[in-house]
Design an enzyme around this catalytic site. Structure first.
Site, PDB file in Angstrom:
ATOM      1  N   THR A 248      -7.799  -8.863   3.673  1.00 41.55           N
ATOM      2  CA  THR A 248      -6.553  -8.672   2.924  1.00 41.55           C
ATOM      3  C   THR A 248      -5.710  -9.944   2.991  1.00 41.55           C
ATOM      4  OG1 THR A 248      -5.455  -7.739   4.872  1.00 41.55           O
ATOM      5  CG2 THR A 248      -6.503  -6.182   3.347  1.00 41.55           C
ATOM      6  N   ARG A 250      -6.778 -14.096   2.291  1.00 45.26           N
ATOM      7  CA  ARG A 250      -6.996 -14.994   1.168  1.00 45.26           C
ATOM      8  C   ARG A 250      -8.485 -15.139   0.897  1.00 45.26           C
ATOM      9  NH1 ARG A 250      -2.569 -14.164   0.080  1.00 45.26           N
ATOM     10  NH2 ARG A 250      -0.877 -15.575  -0.562  1.00 45.26           N
ATOM     11  N   GLU A 279      -9.631 -15.368  -9.107  1.00 42.05           N
ATOM     12  CA  GLU A 279      -8.919 -14.170  -9.529  1.00 42.05           C
ATOM     13  C   GLU A 279      -8.400 -14.338 -10.958  1.00 42.05           C
ATOM     14  OE1 GLU A 279      -5.897 -13.237  -6.645  1.00 42.05           O
ATOM     15  OE2 GLU A 279      -7.320 -13.064  -5.001  1.00 42.05           O
ATOM     16  N   HIS A 298      -5.866  -7.591  -5.328  1.00 45.07           N
ATOM     17  CA  HIS A 298      -4.848  -8.414  -4.660  1.00 45.07           C
ATOM     18  C   HIS A 298      -3.469  -7.740  -4.717  1.00 45.07           C
ATOM     19  CE1 HIS A 298      -3.830 -12.843  -3.503  1.00 45.07           C
ATOM     20  NE2 HIS A 298      -3.097 -11.964  -2.830  1.00 45.07           N
ATOM     21  N   ILE A 299      -3.392  -6.537  -4.164  1.00 45.78           N
ATOM     22  CA  ILE A 299      -2.148  -5.762  -4.216  1.00 45.78           C
ATOM     23  C   ILE A 299      -1.607  -5.415  -2.839  1.00 45.78           C
ATOM     24  CG2 ILE A 299      -2.601  -4.769  -6.498  1.00 45.78           C
ATOM     25  CD1 ILE A 299      -3.661  -2.259  -5.077  1.00 45.78           C
ATOM     26  N   ALA A 300      -2.211  -5.945  -1.779  1.00 46.22           N
ATOM     27  CA  ALA A 300      -1.804  -5.546  -0.431  1.00 46.22           C
ATOM     28  C   ALA A 300      -0.339  -5.843  -0.146  1.00 46.22           C
ATOM     29  CB  ALA A 300      -2.689  -6.240   0.608  1.00 46.22           C
TER      30      ALA A 300
END
Length: 331
Positions: A248, A250, A279, A298-300
């Site tokens: 979570t 990079r 991405e 990529h929403i953590a």
């Protein structure tokens, strides 16, 4: 939220605020990881001309994604102070900023709570086969076999969890993991464990020991030359075949080609991936096809608290600048 915070923190200041809302996150930002970005910048949105048109004449810039290269700074001579709502100023040429006397501050830990919570959810989703069951039901399949003792997931209370990186997020992940009763290992050569974590039995070990002994490995370091592709064919081979990898942090921390081979060949039990080298990920990306992988876009770090907290930190830095006080989080 940022404008509101600025006016609340600086009620007496004659602020002339010009606001520009980007299309992010509905449209992806630029990434300078897999391919060269603008003058070496990472994670930004917008071109040089558009950025100059927006900020030329401003003394203060509060931003999340605006690129600030040396060339852009030279074209905006009025700029003296930049507050970037990031954990690190990856969209700013810091060497150029220092050379030009531009003060840059950031908002460390802005999304630490959100990412730490998300990480726990990611670990549970992968270890307890939540994703496998969900995917099956969406396809009309009742996976009763996931209840079988030879397939079901272990409880965290029985596991060893390895946390790589003991910064703001890593420390919070450790704190949240404690309630599950798992054994927790930490690998970070630059930070010592807190007295509280030591007292609670958290173990600080080498990376090699962590990889060899952990049932779950979760990544939380920054991307540096030292950590780029930290998880590669060699380090994956050091992990248990029954282990699960969580990223979570990079995308550049992982060699995804090597990870695919490990997962596809049964050398690793599973993975939960939230960030990627490129991405958005290509539609034909091989890892999308594997059953033993959970993926999110990529929403953590996304939460309302993340935004409001960052806005408050940035606004306080602006207040201090206007009052002639030293910054708290100078980059």
């Amino acid at each position: 939220m940022f404008e509101t915070a600025l006016r609340q923190k600086c009620p007496q200041a004659p602020l002339d605020i010009v606001r520009h809302d980007l299309d992010w996150p509905d449209k992806p930002m630029e990434h300078g990881y897999a391919h060269a970005g603008m003058d070496g910048l990472k994670e930004y949105m917008g071109g040089a001309d558009d950025t100059v048109a927006l900020i030329d004449g401003a003394e203060i810039l509060v931003t999340h994604l605006a690129p600030l290269s040396a060339g852009i700074m030279d074209r905006c001579p009025s700029l003296k102070f930049v507050a970037v709502s990031r954990g690190g100023p990856v969209n700013i040429d810091m060497k150029a900023a220092r050379e030009r006397g531009i003060t840059v501050v950031n908002t460390p830990g802005r999304n630490a709570s959100a990412v730490a919570e998300f990480t726990i959810g990611a670990i549970l989703a992968e270890t307890r086969l939540i994703t496998r069951g969900h995917d099956a039901l969406r396809q009309g399949l009742w996976r009763g076999d996931l209840y079988r003792a030879d397939r079901t997931g272990e409880e965290l209370s029985e596991m060893t969890v390895g946390v790589i990186g003991y910064g703001e997020i890593g420390m919070r992940v450790v704190r949240l993991l404690k309630v599950f009763g798992c054994r927790i290992l930490v690998a970070d050569p630059y930070v010592q464990l807190s007295a509280g974590d030591l007292a609670d039995g958290i173990e600080q070990v080498s990376l090699e020991t962590l990889l060899a002994q952990s049932d779950v490995v979760t990544l939380h370091p920054r991307v540096t030359q030292e950590t780029e592709k930290l998880i590669n064919a060699e380090t994956l081979a050091q992990m248990k075949q029954t282990a699960i990898l969580i990223n979570t942090a990079r995308g550049p921390l992982v060699d995804y080609d090597a990870l695919y081979q490990a997962l596809a060949n049964g050398k690793l039990r599973g993975a939960m991936l939230e960030t990627f080298a490129i991405e958005p990920v290509p539609a034909d990306w091989p890892l999308l096809k594997l059953e033993n992988v959970t993926l999110t876009p990529h929403i953590a770090g996304a939460s309302v608290k993340t935004v409001t907290y960052a806005a408050g930190l940035a606004a306080e830095e602006v207040r201090r600048y206007l009052a002639g006080e030293p910054p708290v989080n100078r980059c």
